[in-house]
Structures are given as C-alpha cells and as structure tokens.
Write an enzyme that holds these catalytic residues in place. Structure first.
Site, PDB file in Angstrom:
ATOM      1  CE1 TYR A  78       1.451   1.976  -1.931  1.00 24.08           C
ATOM      2  CE2 TYR A  78       1.027   0.502  -3.570  1.00 24.08           C
ATOM      3  CZ  TYR A  78       1.519   0.934  -2.442  1.00 24.08           C
ATOM      4  OH  TYR A  78       0.837  -0.522  -1.299  1.00 24.08           O
ATOM      5  NE  ARG A  83       3.957   2.783  -8.759  1.00 18.93           N
ATOM      6  CZ  ARG A  83       4.337   2.107  -9.959  1.00 18.93           C
ATOM      7  NH1 ARG A  83       3.471   2.924 -10.868  1.00 18.93           N
ATOM      8  NH2 ARG A  83       4.874   1.222  -9.935  1.00 18.93           N
ATOM      9  N   GLY A  99       0.848  -7.734  -1.918  1.00 19.94           N
ATOM     10  CA  GLY A  99       2.393  -7.131  -2.766  1.00 19.94           C
ATOM     11  C   GLY A  99       2.056  -7.966  -4.207  1.00 19.94           C
ATOM     12  CB  CYS A 127      12.139  23.431 -11.106  1.00 20.67           C
ATOM     13  SG  CYS A 127      10.880  24.712 -11.778  1.00 20.67           S
ATOM     14  CD  GLU A 128      13.329  17.813  -8.227  1.00 19.74           C
ATOM     15  OE1 GLU A 128      14.489  16.956  -8.546  1.00 19.74           O
ATOM     16  OE2 GLU A 128      13.346  18.252  -7.284  1.00 19.74           O
ATOM     17  N   PRO A 182      -4.016  -7.508   0.360  1.00 13.05           N
ATOM     18  CG  PRO A 182      -6.088  -7.950  -0.317  1.00 13.05           C
ATOM     19  CD  PRO A 182      -4.869  -8.136   0.644  1.00 13.05           C
ATOM     20  N   GLY A 183      -3.623  -4.096  -1.586  1.00 15.08           N
ATOM     21  CA  GLY A 183      -3.145  -2.911  -1.578  1.00 15.08           C
ATOM     22  C   GLY A 183      -3.691  -2.839  -3.031  1.00 15.08           C
ATOM     23  NE  ARG A 184       1.831  -2.812  -6.503  1.00 20.77           N
ATOM     24  CZ  ARG A 184       2.564  -1.130  -6.507  1.00 20.77           C
ATOM     25  NH1 ARG A 184       2.628  -0.338  -7.003  1.00 20.77           N
ATOM     26  NH2 ARG A 184       3.576  -1.013  -5.252  1.00 20.77           N
ATOM     27  CE1 TYR A 224       8.287   2.944  -4.666  1.00 22.60           C
ATOM     28  CE2 TYR A 224       6.672   4.008  -5.836  1.00 22.60           C
ATOM     29  CZ  TYR A 224       7.417   3.751  -4.271  1.00 22.60           C
ATOM     30  OH  TYR A 224       6.317   3.888  -3.475  1.00 22.60           O
TER      31      TYR A 224
HETATM   32  C1  PLP Z   1       1.747  -1.954   1.691  1.00 26.38           C
HETATM   33  C2  PLP Z   1       2.029  -3.300   2.527  1.00 26.38           C
HETATM   34  C3  PLP Z   1       0.695  -4.227   1.587  1.00 26.38           C
HETATM   35  C4  PLP Z   1       0.287  -3.878   0.592  1.00 26.38           C
HETATM   36  O1  PLP Z   1       1.138  -3.492  -0.664  1.00 26.38           O
HETATM   37  P1  PLP Z   1      -0.076  -4.154  -1.742  1.00 26.38           P
HETATM   38  O2  PLP Z   1       1.577  -4.386  -2.800  1.00 26.38           O
HETATM   39  O3  PLP Z   1       0.136  -2.694  -2.312  1.00 26.38           O
HETATM   40  O4  PLP Z   1       0.030  -4.825  -1.832  1.00 26.38           O
HETATM   41  C5  PLP Z   1       0.680  -5.026   2.850  1.00 26.38           C
HETATM   42  N1  PLP Z   1       1.172  -5.358   4.102  1.00 26.38           N
HETATM   43  C6  PLP Z   1       1.765  -4.542   4.402  1.00 26.38           C
HETATM   44  C7  PLP Z   1       2.592  -5.010   5.938  1.00 26.38           C
HETATM   45  C8  PLP Z   1       2.629  -3.550   3.723  1.00 26.38           C
HETATM   46  O5  PLP Z   1       3.064  -2.592   4.689  1.00 26.38           O
END
Ligand code: PLP
Length: 435
Positions: free
Chosen positions: A373, A312, A239, A344-345, A274-276, A316
C-alpha cells in the site's frame, strides 16, 4: 524478517548499498527485496504444507509486474479487484486458473473480461451483482463458478478505514441472508456457487477475530450443504498484519493452525489472499533530507518524499520506521523530530515527535515496511512525478518502474479546441524540459 540491514555502516537492500541506488535512480524511490518477498511467500505456504490450500496474493498491496512475476513464478495465484489488476496478473504470467476476482463494485465490462479470460472464480458481493453476472454469463453461454462473499459481522479490531467484516462495512452479504442468497444463485442457470468467501479486514494483529469469522463460515458451509448446495472451496481472505512499530501479529503457523482446526474438517479447498503480509516488509521508501528546520519548540526534518508517494501516514495514521542510511553508533543521542514532506498540506507528515539522531541536509533516509500500500497508492498530487520502483536480487538491482518524466506527466493532459487559437496545437509544446 527482512533483508534491509546495515553493513559496514551503510544500510543495504540485500547486497546493494542503498546509496548506490540513490545515485543511480535518484530519490524518492521504492526499493524491494526479492529475498524478502520469497521468504514471506514461503513462510506462508509452508504453514499450510500438507493441507488443501492455495495462495492468491492480493495484487492491490503491490501490483508491480516484477513483484507479481516473482511471486507468480513461485506458484502464487492472484486476488484481483479490477480489470486493470487482472490484466497485470495475466501480464506477469499468472494463469487464469490461479486468479480470483474480488470487489464490491465490478462493472459489466469487467465481469465479461473475467468470464472471457476464464479465471477460477468471481467473488460476488451483492444480489444485483449475482443477477448481472448471471445475465452476462448467459449471453456468452457460460456457467460461472462463483464465491459469495459474506460479511460475518466480526470486529477485526483494526483501523476503521481497513476494517471490512462488520455489518456497517460495505463489503459482502450479511451472513444472516447468506443461505437465501446462495439458494437464489444456485437457481440461476449460469452460475455455480461453489465457494464461501470472507475478508474481515487488514493489518490484523490478533487471531481471535479470525477464529470467530472462520467458525461462522464453517457453520454456513454445513448449512448450505444440508440444503444441497455443493460447497467445495472456502476463501478465507487476507489481512494478516505486519510489525510496523513493534506490533506482534500472529505468525503464519499460528494463523494456519486456526484455519486448519476449523476449516479442514469440512474437506474443502482453502483459499488465502494475503497481501500486506507478503510485501509489507519487503519494501522501503528511500528519501533524501532536504532541510532540517529548527523551530522554536520543534525540529522539522523536510524530506523529498511526500504523501503523494506514501499516503499511509496521512490516510491510516500509519507508522513507518525511519532509518538513516549512514548508521549511527550505539548510544548516539536522540531527540524528537517531525518528519514532513514538501506538499502544501499539514497532513503531509510522516511522523510526529519521533526520537531521531541529528540528521543532516542532503543525507539519505529509509522509511521501513513500505512495500505494501505504498507505490500502488502514489499519485502526482502537487504535480510531483510518479515515484519510481527498484527491485534488488542479491547484488544486482533493476528499475522496475522508471520515474515518470515531466513530459509524461504534462503530456497526459489535453487542451480543448476552444481554448487553442487557430493553428495552435491542442497539446502544448513543452519548452526546455527534460525528464
Ligand atoms: C485487500 C484485500 C486482501 C488483502 O489484504 P491484506 O491485508 O493486504 O492481506 C485480501 N482479500 C480481499 C478481498 C481484499 O480486499
């Protein structure tokens, strides 16, 4: 910090001019930087040097096999949310012992696949899932190590579509019932509840929600241990935000300090997802200006990328910077423009009234911070072939997903027998088309 910079007046990905990638692959195309991926992963893991911590990269942020392999080779584990993602992590060479499976709605088939693969743990999000997992694990003669994901009821103060840790969100088990549910899991013969997990949302730019959530998790761990449930891992989710438009998300060091202060005294292994934060700034979406349309009161810049390639902004209200690939000298006059795609939106709008220099038909532009994402959420809406992806490493680059051809896109459909006359083929022949 990323590795997309102007050199000799041209925007580069590491040592490769983006114009070279556009000539070779066409546009739109996602371009990722290996050096940036590695740097972000390292900054995050360095923040936890000396701690009992491991990183499970959240595959859903960017699941290209080449991205997974880059991170997996550095030691990253994977946090997956479907059997498809689990298969991707395995295909990229990430060992099952470094994979966790999250998600609010796993099917029996997915649970069985995860059990048979022997992943580290399954993060359970409901009582029904506990029962299902206990049953399928029993049928296979296994005891599954599980996390129970709790919902700590804190406001992550992020966009409502990516907030996940409040009572009204669908995720996890209300922390008020957690003790009861851990006890039920502990009593099930084929489950071993060893981990408390939470993930409160995405694109967090403030540490306070983390502090509040971690504190609640720590209290829960003490409570569970007092009841004889041997918790030895805490999964703190992901997150951490990235700067899209000048935000100042906490640095990994500051985030790590909060986690260590609150969780380390429990003497548990800390898991992070971590992802983003790892991939966001490691990617751009390279596009071409098709037409600049000067309306009576507005300038519209129509690009060849659209909401199906990068959703996105539409989904969002996400912000992405826009940089012309040909650098403008300092002091170049700016005027507001709407950046729109061809779909077309009206929602197919990347930016409204964005101050930009004059842009020319046919010139290349880059949407920044598009590595997370982005491609993973792409579709073929408006029958636009799936966008390709390129990975740069120093002065070399490779296509890590080719642009989908028209044959592949149309060939995925089938016409039922009753619509084809006798002797006609169920799959239509495509006349005169090439990819
Ligand atoms: C989406 C998700 C993440 C990663 O979130 P980021 O905002 O991209 O870091 C981690 N854990 C779970 C369970 C998720 O669903």
């Amino acid at each position: 910090m990323d590795h997309f910079n102007y050199r000799n007046g041209t925007l580069h990905a590491e040592d490769v001019p983006l114009s070279e990638i556009a000539s070779a692959v066409g546009t739109p195309v996602y371009v990722y930087s290996t050096a940036t991926l590695r740097r972000h992963y390292k900054v995050f893991t360095d923040a936890f040097a000396g701690a009992r911590a491991s990183v499970f990269y959240a595959v859903k942020a960017n699941s290209n096999l080449a991205v997974l392999k880059t991170l997996g080779d550095m030691g990253a584990g994977a946090d997956v949310v479907s059997e498809g993602e689990l298969r991707r992590a395995l295909a990229a060479g990430i060992p099952p012992s470094r994979i966790v499976f999250s998600g609010v709605g796993k099917t029996a088939e997915e649970l069985i696949f995860a059990l048979d693969t022997g992943i580290l743990e399954i993060n359970v999000e409901s009582v029904n899932e506990l029962e299902l997992l206990n049953t399928v694990a029993g049928e296979r003669g296994k005891v599954a190590e599980i996390a129970i994901r709790v919902n700590p009821d804190v406001d992550a103060k992020t966009h409502h579509k990516i907030s996940t840790g409040k009572k009204e969100n669908k995720f996890g088990i209300d922390i008020a019932y957690a003790l009861d549910i851990f006890k039920r899991a502990q009593a099930m013969p084929n489950l071993a509840p060893v981990t408390v997990a939470a993930h409160i949302g995405s694109q967090l730019t403030d540490l306070e929600p983390y502090r509040a959530a971690f504190q609640r998790l720590a209290d829960l761990v003490r409570e569970l241990r007092a009841e004889g449930i041997p918790i030895h891992r805490v999964d703190l989710g992901g997150g951490l935000g990235v700067p899209y438009a000048g935000e100042t998300p906490p640095l990994p060091d500051a985030y790590a300090a909060v986690a260590r202060e609150i969780i380390e005294p429990l003497d548990v292994e800390m898991l992070f997802e971590p992802g983003r934060m790892i991939v966001g700034n490691a990617g751009i979406l390279l596009a071409k200006v098709l037409f600049v349309k000067q309306g009576e009161s507005r300038r519209f810049v129509v690009v060849d990328a659209a909401m199906n390639d990068l959703i996105r902004p539409a989904m969002y209200d996400g912000y992405h910077g826009l940089k012309p690939v040909i650098e403008r000298p300092e002091g170049t006059p700016m005027s507001p423009a709407d950046i729109v795609g061809p779909i077309c939106e009206s929602g197919d709008t990347f930016a409204k009234e964005r101050p930009l220099p004059l842009l020319n038909d046919g010139e290349l532009v880059a949407f920044t911070t598009a590595g997370a994402y982005g491609a993973v959420m792409a579709s073929t809406y408006n029958s636009r072939p799936l966008v390709p992806e390129v990975l740069v490493d120093g002065d070399r680059f490779a296509v890590i997903r080719p642009r989908q051809t028209y044959e592949e896109m149309l060939g995925a459909d089938r016409i039922p027998d009753w619509l084809s006359g006798p002797g006609e083929q169920a799959v239509p022949k495509l006349a005169g088309m090439s990819g």
